[in-house]
Design a protein around this motif. Structure first.
Motif, short mmCIF file in Angstrom:
data_model
loop_
_atom_site.label_atom_id
_atom_site.label_comp_id
_atom_site.label_asym_id
_atom_site.label_seq_id
_atom_site.Cartn_x
_atom_site.Cartn_y
_atom_site.Cartn_z
N GLY A 115 0.84 -1.19 0.00
CA GLY A 115 0.00 0.00 0.00
C GLY A 115 0.87 1.24 0.00
N ARG A 116 0.28 2.35 -0.42
CA ARG A 116 1.03 3.60 -0.54
C ARG A 116 0.71 4.49 0.66
NH1 ARG A 116 -0.73 4.62 -6.84
NH2 ARG A 116 0.46 2.90 -7.76
N THR A 117 1.47 4.36 1.70
CA THR A 117 1.24 5.22 2.86
C THR A 117 1.56 6.67 2.50
OG1 THR A 117 3.47 4.70 3.66
CG2 THR A 117 1.64 3.43 4.59
N ASP A 118 0.79 7.61 3.08
CA ASP A 118 0.94 9.02 2.78
C ASP A 118 2.11 9.64 3.54
OD1 ASP A 118 -1.18 9.12 1.02
OD2 ASP A 118 -2.64 9.70 2.55
N SER A 119 2.41 10.87 3.21
CA SER A 119 3.43 11.63 3.91
C SER A 119 3.13 11.68 5.40
CB SER A 119 3.47 13.05 3.34
OG SER A 119 4.45 13.82 3.99
N GLY A 120 4.12 11.33 6.23
CA GLY A 120 3.95 11.37 7.68
C GLY A 120 3.35 10.14 8.30
N VAL A 121 2.89 9.18 7.48
CA VAL A 121 2.30 7.93 7.99
C VAL A 121 3.40 6.90 8.18
CG1 VAL A 121 0.70 6.04 7.47
CG2 VAL A 121 0.08 8.41 6.88
N HIS A 122 3.29 6.12 9.25
CA HIS A 122 4.32 5.16 9.63
C HIS A 122 3.92 3.73 9.24
CE1 HIS A 122 5.50 8.64 11.98
NE2 HIS A 122 4.31 8.61 12.58
N ALA A 123 4.89 2.83 9.34
CA ALA A 123 4.60 1.41 9.09
C ALA A 123 5.36 0.55 10.09
CB ALA A 123 4.98 1.02 7.67
N ILE A 124 4.66 -0.44 10.58
CA ILE A 124 5.29 -1.47 11.42
C ILE A 124 5.41 -2.77 10.63
CG2 ILE A 124 4.93 -2.89 13.50
CD1 ILE A 124 3.59 -0.38 14.74
N GLY A 125 4.46 -2.98 9.72
CA GLY A 125 4.46 -4.22 8.94
C GLY A 125 4.18 -4.01 7.46
N GLN A 126 4.82 -3.00 6.85
CA GLN A 126 4.70 -2.83 5.40
C GLN A 126 5.38 -4.01 4.70
OE1 GLN A 126 3.41 -1.92 2.52
NE2 GLN A 126 3.97 0.27 2.42
N VAL A 127 4.79 -4.47 3.61
CA VAL A 127 5.36 -5.58 2.84
C VAL A 127 5.66 -5.10 1.43
CG1 VAL A 127 4.99 -7.90 1.94
CG2 VAL A 127 4.14 -7.30 4.21
N ILE A 128 6.85 -5.43 0.93
CA ILE A 128 7.22 -5.12 -0.44
C ILE A 128 7.67 -6.39 -1.15
CG2 ILE A 128 7.95 -2.77 0.16
CD1 ILE A 128 10.89 -3.81 -0.22
N HIS A 129 7.64 -6.37 -2.47
CA HIS A 129 8.29 -7.44 -3.22
C HIS A 129 9.02 -6.83 -4.41
CE1 HIS A 129 5.04 -7.54 -6.35
NE2 HIS A 129 6.03 -7.99 -7.09
N PHE A 130 10.01 -7.53 -4.90
CA PHE A 130 10.71 -7.10 -6.11
C PHE A 130 11.37 -8.33 -6.74
CE2 PHE A 130 13.41 -6.22 -2.39
CZ PHE A 130 14.56 -6.97 -2.67
N ASP A 131 11.62 -8.23 -8.04
CA ASP A 131 12.31 -9.28 -8.78
C ASP A 131 13.77 -8.88 -8.89
OD1 ASP A 131 9.89 -10.69 -9.21
OD2 ASP A 131 9.42 -9.39 -10.91
N TYR A 132 14.63 -9.61 -8.20
CA TYR A 132 16.05 -9.27 -8.18
C TYR A 132 16.77 -9.93 -9.35
CZ TYR A 132 20.61 -8.07 -6.33
OH TYR A 132 21.88 -7.54 -6.18
N PRO A 133 17.45 -9.15 -10.19
CA PRO A 133 18.11 -9.72 -11.36
C PRO A 133 19.43 -10.40 -10.99
CG PRO A 133 18.54 -7.37 -11.25
CD PRO A 133 17.62 -7.68 -10.10
N GLY A 134 19.89 -11.25 -11.90
CA GLY A 134 21.21 -11.86 -11.69
C GLY A 134 21.13 -13.05 -10.74
#
Length: 255
Positions: free
Chosen positions: A45-64
């Motif tokens: 999710g896209r938290t707004d300016s000034g909003v905090h996260a304790i359990g934000q989750v991200i993913h990405f495809d790492y090359p190589g």
């Protein structure tokens, strides 16, 4: 990867030109690791300016070459500023998506009841120095459970057309030690500023500015003009993201 961050000095999660963002900070670190290849980071999710996260989750495809999860978390944490930390990392199947695989999302909001703004809390809580009735808010919160069209609680600027969501769990309680009210919301998904608008409405109910049974009327109206107040960004935390079915203890909508 699961991460926590202090949102005070970030201009939100999403990458923006010439602004310090969470996504931008992580992607800059990955560019260094890949020696110049851009790796796109997707967030739950896209938290707004000034909003905090304790359990934000991200993913990405790492090359190589594949980097083991324990090495990836060490590498990224070594390059993060003091207001970001990664707490968990795992390699997932290609069909996993940090946003689209979500089963539910948990936001927490903290409100300080101190008469004056505490300088040590001003970036981490909302502030409401007025008389408040916790029981009224707890009673009113029950009307939010279940599946509703939450149009009345969505700020303008959101791009989502379908505003029907299922609220699984709402809890309002007093933290006596901190003299704060803690609001917890678990929902199938949240609209733009939805939690902050819900908190502002509950505070008005707790203060007697609105009747306890006002939520059904507001929901039926599907009109943002019914609830104009929005609680401050500083008290909001993305607390947890669910990718498996929610535990029964968080399914108040079924009770």
């Amino acid at each position: 990867m699961t991460m926590a961050y202090d949102g005070h000095l970030f201009h939100g999660f999403q990458m923006q030109p010439n602004q310090r963002t969470v996504q931008g900070t992580v992607e800059q670190a990955l560019i260094k690791m890949t020696k110049g290849k851009r790796v796109i980071v997707e967030g739950s999710g896209r938290t707004d300016s000034g909003v905090h996260a304790i359990g934000q989750v991200i993913h990405f495809d790492y090359p190589g070459n594949q980097i083991p999860a324990n090495k990836m978390i060490l590498a990224l944490n070594s390059m993060m500023p003091m207001d970001i930390i990664f707490n968990d990392c795992e390699i997932v199947n290609e069909d996993f998506h940090a946003r689209y695989s979500i089963k539910g999302k948990w936001y927490r909001y903290r409100v300080s009841l101190d008469h004056f703004v505490n300088p040590f809390k001003r970036f981490y809580t909302g502030h409401y120095p007025y008389p408040i009735d916790i029981q009224k808010m707890q009673e009113a919160a029950k009307d939010l459970l279940g599946t509703h069209d939450f149009t009345s609680f969505a700020a303008s600027g959101g791009q989502i057309i379908n505003k029907v969501r299922t609220m699984y769990y709402v809890n309002v309680e007093k933290d006596e030690k901190e003299n704060e009210i803690v609001f917890d919301f678990i929902c199938s998904g949240f609209l733009y500023n939805m939690v902050r608008i819900l908190v502002a409405t509950l505070l008005e109910i707790g203060n007697g500015k609105r009747p306890v049974n006002d939520f059904p009327r507001i929901i039926k109206a599907k009109d943002r003009q019914e609830v104009r107040e929005t609680a401050q960004a500083s008290g909001l935390y993305l607390y947890h993201v669910f990718y498996d079915e929610l535990p029964k203890k968080y399914r108040q909508d079924l009770e």
